[in-house]
Design an enzyme around this catalytic site. Structure first.
Site, short mmCIF file in Angstrom:
data_model
loop_
_atom_site.label_atom_id
_atom_site.label_comp_id
_atom_site.label_asym_id
_atom_site.label_seq_id
_atom_site.Cartn_x
_atom_site.Cartn_y
_atom_site.Cartn_z
N CYS A 115 18.36 -54.27 74.22
CA CYS A 115 19.27 -53.37 74.97
C CYS A 115 19.01 -53.40 76.47
O CYS A 115 19.87 -52.98 77.25
CB CYS A 115 19.13 -51.93 74.48
SG CYS A 115 19.37 -51.76 72.72
N HIS A 256 21.54 -46.38 79.46
CA HIS A 256 21.89 -47.07 78.21
C HIS A 256 22.36 -46.01 77.22
O HIS A 256 21.77 -44.94 77.10
CB HIS A 256 20.67 -47.82 77.68
CG HIS A 256 20.85 -48.33 76.29
ND1 HIS A 256 21.98 -49.01 75.89
CD2 HIS A 256 20.06 -48.23 75.18
CE1 HIS A 256 21.88 -49.32 74.61
NE2 HIS A 256 20.72 -48.86 74.15
N ASN A 286 26.35 -47.33 70.34
CA ASN A 286 25.32 -48.12 71.03
C ASN A 286 25.72 -49.60 70.99
O ASN A 286 25.73 -50.21 69.92
CB ASN A 286 23.98 -47.90 70.32
CG ASN A 286 22.83 -48.66 70.96
OD1 ASN A 286 23.04 -49.53 71.80
ND2 ASN A 286 21.62 -48.33 70.56
O1 UT7 Z 1 19.19 -48.85 71.63
C1 UT7 Z 1 17.85 -48.65 71.88
C2 UT7 Z 1 17.03 -48.05 70.86
N1 UT7 Z 1 17.63 -47.07 70.04
C3 UT7 Z 1 17.39 -45.75 70.22
O2 UT7 Z 1 16.86 -45.35 71.22
C4 UT7 Z 1 17.77 -44.83 69.12
C5 UT7 Z 1 16.65 -43.83 68.87
N2 UT7 Z 1 16.77 -42.99 67.71
C6 UT7 Z 1 17.79 -42.12 67.48
O3 UT7 Z 1 18.77 -42.09 68.19
C7 UT7 Z 1 17.65 -41.12 66.37
O4 UT7 Z 1 16.33 -41.15 65.90
C8 UT7 Z 1 18.62 -41.34 65.18
C9 UT7 Z 1 20.03 -40.99 65.59
C10 UT7 Z 1 18.56 -42.78 64.71
C11 UT7 Z 1 18.22 -40.43 64.03
O5 UT7 Z 1 18.26 -39.07 64.43
P1 UT7 Z 1 17.02 -38.10 64.16
O6 UT7 Z 1 17.41 -36.77 64.63
O7 UT7 Z 1 15.82 -38.74 64.79
O8 UT7 Z 1 16.95 -38.11 62.60
P2 UT7 Z 1 15.70 -38.47 61.67
O9 UT7 Z 1 15.54 -39.93 61.59
O10 UT7 Z 1 14.54 -37.64 62.07
O11 UT7 Z 1 16.25 -37.94 60.28
C12 UT7 Z 1 16.49 -36.55 60.03
C13 UT7 Z 1 17.21 -36.41 58.72
C14 UT7 Z 1 16.57 -37.23 57.60
O12 UT7 Z 1 16.68 -36.49 56.39
P3 UT7 Z 1 15.40 -35.70 55.82
O13 UT7 Z 1 14.33 -36.72 55.63
O14 UT7 Z 1 15.06 -34.69 56.89
O15 UT7 Z 1 15.93 -35.11 54.56
C15 UT7 Z 1 17.44 -38.44 57.49
O16 UT7 Z 1 17.45 -39.03 56.22
O17 UT7 Z 1 18.55 -36.91 58.84
C16 UT7 Z 1 18.80 -37.85 57.80
N3 UT7 Z 1 19.78 -38.84 58.29
C17 UT7 Z 1 21.11 -38.65 58.17
N4 UT7 Z 1 21.83 -37.66 57.63
C18 UT7 Z 1 23.18 -37.78 57.68
C19 UT7 Z 1 19.54 -40.00 58.90
N5 UT7 Z 1 20.69 -40.61 59.17
C20 UT7 Z 1 21.68 -39.80 58.72
C21 UT7 Z 1 23.09 -39.89 58.72
N6 UT7 Z 1 23.79 -38.85 58.20
N7 UT7 Z 1 23.76 -40.95 59.25
#
Ligand code: UT7
Length: 329
Positions: A115, A256, A286
């Site tokens: 990225c 970004h 993204n």
């Molecule tokens: O491009 C350069 C690099 N990329 C980034 O910088 C992206 C960095 N990361 C992020 O943007 C975020 O971490 C995400 C958007 C990918 C995820 O958001 P989060 O708030 O960090 O969620 P999480 O991974 O902590 O997951 C929280 C919960 C989980 O469920 P449990 O374990 O708490 O029951 C996930 O399974 O959200 C769940 N989850 C979803 N739920 C509904 C993960 N993806 C989804 C989804 N829909 N699409």
């Protein structure tokens, strides 16, 4: 304040027509429009058709750049391309763009910084010009992430989109316009937090590889998020300090577009209110290396950036890599 060596002249972008909305994802995986908007800020993303290759999208963006800069394609001496999703591995993506664009007098090569690829590319372009090796360097960020996205993995598939953007780097015309400060950094120890494990020489394509889904992007979201917030703050500080500027002198921050919450944290760190931050993640998701040049072109063409504007661009991505460029337009 630093006297710039190079300026950015002309911008261009290409975004595919087809759109995937959050409602479409509700039908594909266990997710909801509300979750996606609240956790990422994304509402829709654009997905390339079979004909919309990176070579085709990037060429369209480059032609707009050359027209805006008043530069002939034969005058381009270098073509630097940031991409993590090339049309093919050999030759480089830059060679295939060069062929379609007809930039036959250019040396063409890729920069592998995920990225951060577009900002790494700007920094390489500045170096080429400072060394006397180039005068008209096209810098491209282009991605077709839809081809390496696992549409069964709800934690990543809702994030990514396709597109291309570009600009031209040339010697500063008046010693005032141009790049005032820049920075780039890598921490390869964190490479296994955002990666594709197979398809390369370590794990060449095989039936097993496809079953294991190693061909697709894998990301440890939470850890990546934390690093992104930290590193983008570091990148803002470093470029501003090298330019002899402070956050309050910045007219527009172009971060970004990975996650709305990362964008807000970066703006807060730089001391910038959100009305001085450009956001289009809601429309494109993204697009990795393409996200900053697409945003830059939107800002230039809509008049959000005008002559004299101080613009801070900051990126973070797989590697991990991060980078920043502050420019007087
Ligand atoms: O491009 C350069 C690099 N990329 C980034 O910088 C992206 C960095 N990361 C992020 O943007 C975020 O971490 C995400 C958007 C990918 C995820 O958001 P989060 O708030 O960090 O969620 P999480 O991974 O902590 O997951 C929280 C919960 C989980 O469920 P449990 O374990 O708490 O029951 C996930 O399974 O959200 C769940 N989850 C979803 N739920 C509904 C993960 N993806 C989804 C989804 N829909 N699409």
């Amino acid at each position: 304040m630093k006297r710039p060596i190079v300026e950015l002249a002309g911008t261009g972008r290409y975004v595919p027509e087809r759109v995937l909305t959050n409602a479409d994802f509700e039908r594909m995986v266990d997710t909801s429009d509300q979750w996606i908007i609240e956790r990422t800020g994304i509402r829709e993303r654009h997905i390339a058709s079979a004909e919309e290759t990176i070579a085709c999208m990037a060429t369209s963006a480059c032609r707009q750049v050359l027209e805006a800069a008043g530069v002939g394609v034969e005058e381009v001496d270098s073509l630097v391309v940031g991409t993590a999703s090339p049309d093919r591995f050999l030759p480089s993506q830059a060679c295939d763009i060069q062929k379609v664009l007809g930039a036959n007098n250019a040396a063409a090569f890729d920069v592998g910084a995920a990225c951060s690829g577009f900002l790494y590319g700007l920094n390489v372009a500045e170096g080429l010009i400072a060394a006397g090796t180039g005068k008209n360097v096209l810098v491209v960020g282009a991605e077709r992430l839809s081809k390496i996205t696992d549409y069964e993995d709800r934690t990543t598939c809702i994030l990514f989109g396709d597109g291309a953007g570009a600009t031209l780097v040339r010697p500063s015309s008046d010693g005032k316009r141009g790049i005032l400060g820049n920075y780039q950094k890598t921490d390869g120890r964190l490479g296994d937090l955002l990666y594709r494990s197979s398809g390369g020489a370590n794990e060449p394509p095989s039936e097993e590889m496809l079953k294991g889904r190693g061909y697709f992007i894998h990301m440890a979201g939470r850890e990546t998020f934390k690093s992104a917030v930290r590193s983008m703050a570091d990148a803002c500080d470093q470029a501003l300090s090298r330019a002899g500027l402070t956050g309050d002198q910045v007219d527009l921050l172009i971060p970004h577009q990975a996650n709305m919450r990362i964008i807000e944290a970066t703006a807060k760190h730089a001391g910038l209110p959100m009305d001085r931050v450009y956001v289009n993640i809601d429309r494109y998701g993204n697009t990795s290396a393409a996200s900053i040049p697409i945003a830059l072109d939107e800002c230039v063409r809509s008049g959000r950036i005008t002559a004299g504007s101080i613009v801070l661009m900051v990126a973070f991505g797989g590697g991990f890599t991060w980078a920043s460029v502050v420019v007087r337009w």
